[in-house]
Scaffold this active site. Structure first.
Site, PDB file in Angstrom:
ATOM      1  CG  ASP A   1     -38.899   5.034  -0.452  1.00 41.03           C
ATOM      2  OD1 ASP A   1     -39.179   6.242  -0.552  1.00 41.03           O
ATOM      3  OD2 ASP A   1     -39.041   4.224  -1.390  1.00 41.03           O
ATOM      4  CD  GLU A  25     -39.754   7.685  -6.141  1.00 39.16           C
ATOM      5  OE1 GLU A  25     -39.971   8.094  -7.282  1.00 39.16           O
ATOM      6  OE2 GLU A  25     -38.735   7.003  -5.863  1.00 39.16           O
TER       7      GLU A  25
HETATM    8 ZN    ZN Z   1     -34.629   6.450  -6.699  1.00 42.49          ZN
HETATM    9 ZN    ZN Z   2     -36.079   9.433  -5.844  1.00 38.87          ZN
END
Ligand code: ZN
Ligand code: ZN
Length: 472
Positions: free
Chosen positions: A93, A156
């Site tokens: 992501d 993340e």
């Molecule tokens: Zn980042």
């Molecule tokens: Zn990262």
């Protein structure tokens, strides 16, 4: 088993540069930004991250790897057999592209030896570098005496829902690294907890001024750049003059306007990342510092200003609030005041975010704060907590990683702790390893993000040799 001890890893990677870029560009072309408004049960953070994960696993299957998917947010590529599992944890992501790009953020452009694209350095470049390293090793005939799990998540940049789910359904690898920060190594990550200060607005006080409202800050992990406050007063001229005098010797700018018996203050400071509050100028604490010299007609308003404008102002290590601590290895606790709100009808909320080294914990921070604000009309609640993570440089994996890095680059090695967090902390014996070198320019999360081609090749070569040596 092939003996690859004397191989030139950088040559092996460079020879295959075109294939490496093909794999990377395939990932970059997917806009894998979290979009909560488009979320569904099948795509809990929106369609982009889901597509990136599926495309990655498809690519690995086409390359002949065994893959597994665990729900919509996380999957892995696996190879090797053995009792131990080496984990490599990356993410596909990306943060939103924002404005200010010279080229299409999702159509990679190579210019001056740099790959420009969102995700090039955070974290598609590093993740694909690690993936490609395994591919090169397989091609060279390496055999792995351990399991290797390349685990890729797709949340993340926000809530880590991906790895939360993985940890529930699978065993975390025994040890490993996340290619999502810097070389030589990040073997320490500070703990992270917030204190929320909650104010009513009930106890009236005899005074000539009323604090109608006060607002600063967008997120707990950013230094507020702007602050606003509205004040009702019968001494407007005096306060306006005081404000101009206050601004003269401060590193912030501001203005005050007057309408229907109210003063409206606007103050502009400088934003910064919440893990480095000393690099910013917190507009909210400056404005509170100015207003705290007046008495307002609610006890809570006065206490709010005392807290923000005195106890929390210009104190990035939490000295005045009683939580300061320095660890020899992990460094000092840092404090950011990211959210500062007060309203005469609804009360107030202040969020103080702490990045803390080993030697303290959430409970100690909480009790120190409560003791310190005992005379203020405020309630303190702690919010979220991640304990500090630290792996000794004596750990055999750390030694191997640093040894490979030193051998391939000729650079000096040292341990390092950061205030931010990476997937490295999810493994008991986990670190972050690359992708930026000490001489790289860090453009993560910025417009015109890039990864230097040399850095991608160098890092991939370092990953290949590291994986080879760790799994022998
Ligand atoms: Zn980042
Ligand atoms: Zn990262």
């Amino acid at each position: 088993m092939e003996n690859l001890d004397n191989i030139n890893w950088l040559d092996e990677v460079t020879k295959r540069q075109e294939d490496l870029l093909e794999d990377l560009f395939r990932m970059i072309r997917i806009r894998s930004v979290r979009e909560d408004d488009l979320a569904t049960a099948e795509a809990p953070v929106g369609p982009g991250p889901k597509k990136a994960l599926e495309e990655f696993l498809k690519m690995a299957q086409e390359d002949g790897f065994e893959t597994k998917q665990f729900g919509p947010l996380v999957g892995r590529v696996e190879i090797g057999e053995g009792d131990q599992t080496l984990g490599i944890l990356g993410h596909l992501d990306v943060v939103p592209e924002g404005t200010g790009w010279d080229t299409d953020p999702y159509e990679p452009v190579i210019k001056d030896g740099r790959i420009y694209a969102r995700g090039s350095s955070d974290d598609k470049g590093p993740t694909i570098g690690a993936y490609f390293a395994i591919k090169v090793l397989r091609e060279l005939g390496a055999e792995f005496n351990q399991k290797i799990h390349l685990i890729v998540g797709t949340d993340e940049e926000s809530g880590w829902m991906c790895m939360d789910h993985y940890a529930k359904v699978e065993k975390m690898p025994d040890y490993g690294f996340s290619p999502d920060a810097q070389f030589p190594i990040i073997n320490g990550e500070k703990g992270n907890v917030s204190a929320q200060f909650k104010f009513d607005a009930k106890q009236t006080v005899e005074a000539n001024h009323k604090l109608l409202d006060f607002h600063a800050g967008l997120r707990a992990n950013m230094v507020p750049q702007e602050a606003y406050a509205s004040v009702k007063t019968d001494q407007a001229d005096q306060i306006k003059a005081d404000f101009q005098a206050f601004l003269e010797d401060q590193p912030v700018s501001g203005k005050v306007s007057q309408a229907s018996g109210q003063l409206r203050f606007e103050l502009t400071g400088k934003a910064a990342h919440g893990s480095t509050p000393e690099k910013g100028h917190n507009a909210g604490t400056y404005l509170a510092a100015f207003l705290s010299k007046y008495t307002f007609d609610k006890k809570e308003a006065n206490d709010f200003l005392t807290l923000v404008g005195d106890k929390l102002h210009l104190d990035f290590e939490g000295e005045k609030i009683g939580v300061a601590i320095v660890d020899d290895i992990m460094g000092a606790l840092s404090m950011n005041i990211g959210i500062i709100n007060f309203d005469d009808a609804e009360g107030g909320l202040v969020d103080a975010n702490f990045r803390y080294p080993k030697g303290t914990d959430k409970d100690q921070i909480q009790s120190a704060i409560i003791k310190n604000v005992a005379n203020l009309a405020v309630k303190v609640e702690m919010n979220g907590n991640k304990d500090p993570h630290y792996l000794s440089p004596e750990d055999p994996m750390v030694k191997t990683l640093l040894d490979v890095y030193a051998k391939q680059t000729g650079n000096e090695v040292y341990e390092k702790t950061i205030g931010g967090g990476t997937y490295g902390r999810l493994m008991e014996r986990g670190v972050s390893f690359g992708v930026l070198f000490p001489d790289s320019i860090d453009t993560m999360h910025q417009a015109n993000e890039f990864l230097a081609m040399d850095d991608l090749l160098r890092a991939t070569a370092i990953y290949a040799e590291s994986i080879y040596r760790l799994t022998r």
